[in-house]
Design a protein around this motif. Structure first.
Motif, mmCIF file in Angstrom:
data_model
loop_
_atom_site.group_PDB
_atom_site.id
_atom_site.type_symbol
_atom_site.label_atom_id
_atom_site.label_comp_id
_atom_site.label_asym_id
_atom_site.label_seq_id
_atom_site.Cartn_x
_atom_site.Cartn_y
_atom_site.Cartn_z
ATOM 1 N N LEU A 132 0.845 -1.203 0.000
ATOM 2 C CA LEU A 132 0.000 0.000 0.000
ATOM 3 C C LEU A 132 0.873 1.243 0.000
ATOM 4 O O LEU A 132 0.675 2.164 -0.809
ATOM 5 C CB LEU A 132 -0.933 -0.024 1.209
ATOM 6 N N ALA A 133 1.828 1.277 0.921
ATOM 7 C CA ALA A 133 2.725 2.440 0.983
ATOM 8 C C ALA A 133 3.491 2.600 -0.321
ATOM 9 O O ALA A 133 3.661 3.721 -0.829
ATOM 10 C CB ALA A 133 3.683 2.296 2.156
ATOM 11 N N ARG A 134 3.940 1.490 -0.893
ATOM 12 C CA ARG A 134 4.715 1.554 -2.140
ATOM 13 C C ARG A 134 3.874 2.119 -3.273
ATOM 14 O O ARG A 134 4.360 2.927 -4.088
ATOM 15 C CB ARG A 134 5.233 0.159 -2.492
ATOM 16 N N LYS A 135 2.601 1.738 -3.351
ATOM 17 C CA LYS A 135 1.760 2.254 -4.427
ATOM 18 C C LYS A 135 1.588 3.769 -4.304
ATOM 19 O O LYS A 135 1.656 4.489 -5.311
ATOM 20 C CB LYS A 135 0.398 1.571 -4.434
ATOM 21 N N CYS A 136 1.356 4.255 -3.100
ATOM 22 C CA CYS A 136 1.215 5.706 -2.905
ATOM 23 C C CYS A 136 2.504 6.437 -3.242
ATOM 24 O O CYS A 136 2.486 7.502 -3.877
ATOM 25 C CB CYS A 136 0.805 5.994 -1.462
ATOM 26 N N PRO A 172 4.210 11.368 9.420
ATOM 27 C CA PRO A 172 4.148 12.046 10.724
ATOM 28 C C PRO A 172 3.903 11.103 11.899
ATOM 29 O O PRO A 172 4.185 11.466 13.042
ATOM 30 C CB PRO A 172 2.960 13.007 10.557
ATOM 31 N N PHE A 173 3.338 9.917 11.634
ATOM 32 C CA PHE A 173 3.053 8.936 12.690
ATOM 33 C C PHE A 173 3.599 7.588 12.205
ATOM 34 O O PHE A 173 2.851 6.686 11.842
ATOM 35 C CB PHE A 173 1.546 8.848 12.941
ATOM 36 N N VAL A 174 4.906 7.421 12.242
ATOM 37 C CA VAL A 174 5.549 6.356 11.478
ATOM 38 C C VAL A 174 5.309 4.962 12.043
ATOM 39 O O VAL A 174 5.363 3.975 11.309
ATOM 40 C CB VAL A 174 7.052 6.636 11.324
ATOM 41 N N THR A 176 6.146 2.862 5.984
ATOM 42 C CA THR A 176 6.388 3.900 4.975
ATOM 43 C C THR A 176 7.877 4.006 4.648
ATOM 44 O O THR A 176 8.264 4.152 3.485
ATOM 45 C CB THR A 176 5.860 5.256 5.459
ATOM 46 N N LEU A 177 8.729 3.915 5.661
ATOM 47 C CA LEU A 177 10.171 4.015 5.436
ATOM 48 C C LEU A 177 10.699 2.812 4.662
ATOM 49 O O LEU A 177 11.570 2.959 3.792
ATOM 50 C CB LEU A 177 10.903 4.149 6.765
ATOM 51 N N VAL A 178 10.183 1.626 4.964
ATOM 52 C CA VAL A 178 10.603 0.424 4.246
ATOM 53 C C VAL A 178 10.219 0.529 2.771
ATOM 54 O O VAL A 178 11.023 0.247 1.873
ATOM 55 C CB VAL A 178 9.973 -0.839 4.871
#
Length: 315
Positions: A77-81, A95-97, A102-104
């Motif tokens: 999901l994060a990768r698609k965004c 902001p709320f990791v 998200t970092l990965v």
């Protein structure tokens, strides 16, 4: 990966601007895409991304253990965004990791990224996940132990190309689980009766009633807005929930909060979770129709309007 302690404890090696010591991290494109392209996608991939209902699967690198973190989304999901709203080398901020998904995903995509969290245990989890990668990239991914309200102390204006997060859900996790969404014997698992909350820190948005949560989200994102590049996107993943037979519309609270401080809502995307949910319990039958909130969540896509000035964003 660059490990970062609170600012008062470590010289970040960044760039000074007034009283701020900004992080040393890139935010410019490393690709050769035309200037008017918002991402590195080809037309065929872009076409697939126009569908307003998305489905994802978890894989072996995802965090599913709620003892490690109570609410996570998949790396895919994060990768698609990230692929949709940034170019290689640009800066992504969470902001709320939390668990660091998200970092990965940013590391996988060769994007710079910074994630903020109040809890040292989540910063440690981020660092552990990032250290397991063998990728060699031109970018940095930095978890920061800090309040989301202080992001503007770490990053300069117009440096962020995407803000992506799944924030706390007001105080809706701050209660004992009843497992009503599970069927039969599955209800009596190790989660039953547990409070699965991020923390009880007084700064944690996850202990706030919805009205206070809405104001706190507005405050966080008001200070974040000048840091976004014009037309940079901001994606927030939230569900709605049921509490005492009432639908708590977190997604509406988030929309109202961000609109109130200058963001423009561009898209509402549905995360279809039916492929990862099974043996659902029966809600409301036979007299009270209730849709199962665990089967879908919202991906709210905002941007910084291209005509917004810094002075307007700070009003």
């Amino acid at each position: 990966m660059q490990k970062l302690l609170p600012k008062k404890e470590e010289d970040t090696g960044g760039v000074s601007a007034g009283n701020h010591q900004y992080l040393s991290i890139g935010h410019e494109r490393l690709c050769s895409c035309p200037p008017n392209h918002i991402n590195c996608m080809d037309a065929k991939t872009w076409l697939k991304s126009q569908l307003g209902v998305w489905e994802f699967n978890y894989n072996g690198r995802d965090i599913r253990d709620k003892k490690l973190h109570p609410a996570t989304y998949p790396i895919s999901l994060a990768r698609k965004c990230i692929d949709l709203f940034t170019h290689e080398g640009e800066l992504v901020v969470d902001p709320f990791v939390g668990s660091g998904t998200t970092l990965v995903a940013a590391m996988d995509a060769n994007r710079n990224a910074v994630g903020f969290d109040l809890q040292q245990k989540y910063i440690d989890l981020c660092e552990s996940r990032l250290s397991q990668s063998s990728l060699l990239t031109q970018t940095k991914q930095i978890p920061v132990l800090a309040d989301a309200r202080d992001i503007n102390k770490y990053l300069p204006e117009q440096s962020i190309s995407l803000a992506l997060t799944s924030p706390p859900y007001a105080n809706l996790l701050n209660r004992k689980r009843k497992n009503k969404s599970r069927r039969g014997d599955l209800r009596a698992n190790e989660q039953l009766g547990k409070v699965e909350q991020y923390s009880q820190d007084e700064k944690d948005l996850g202990i706030l009633p919805l009205d206070e949560y809405k104001k706190a989200m507005a405050d966080v994102y008001k200070d974040l807005l000048p840091l976004l590049k014009p037309k940079a996107h901001c994606v927030i993943n939230v569900p709605d929930m049921w509490w005492e037979n009432e639908r708590i519309t977190i997604h509406i609270a988030v929309i109202e909060a961000l609109r109130s401080v200058g963001y423009e809502l561009r898209n509402i995307i549905i995360w279809d979770r039916r492929n990862i949910v099974n043996r659902i319990g029966i809600f409301g039958w036979p007299s009270n129709y209730i849709t199962m909130g665990v089967t879908f969540e919202y991906l709210l896509d905002f941007w910084r309007p291209p005509t917004l000035t810094v002075s307007e964003s700070q009003q």
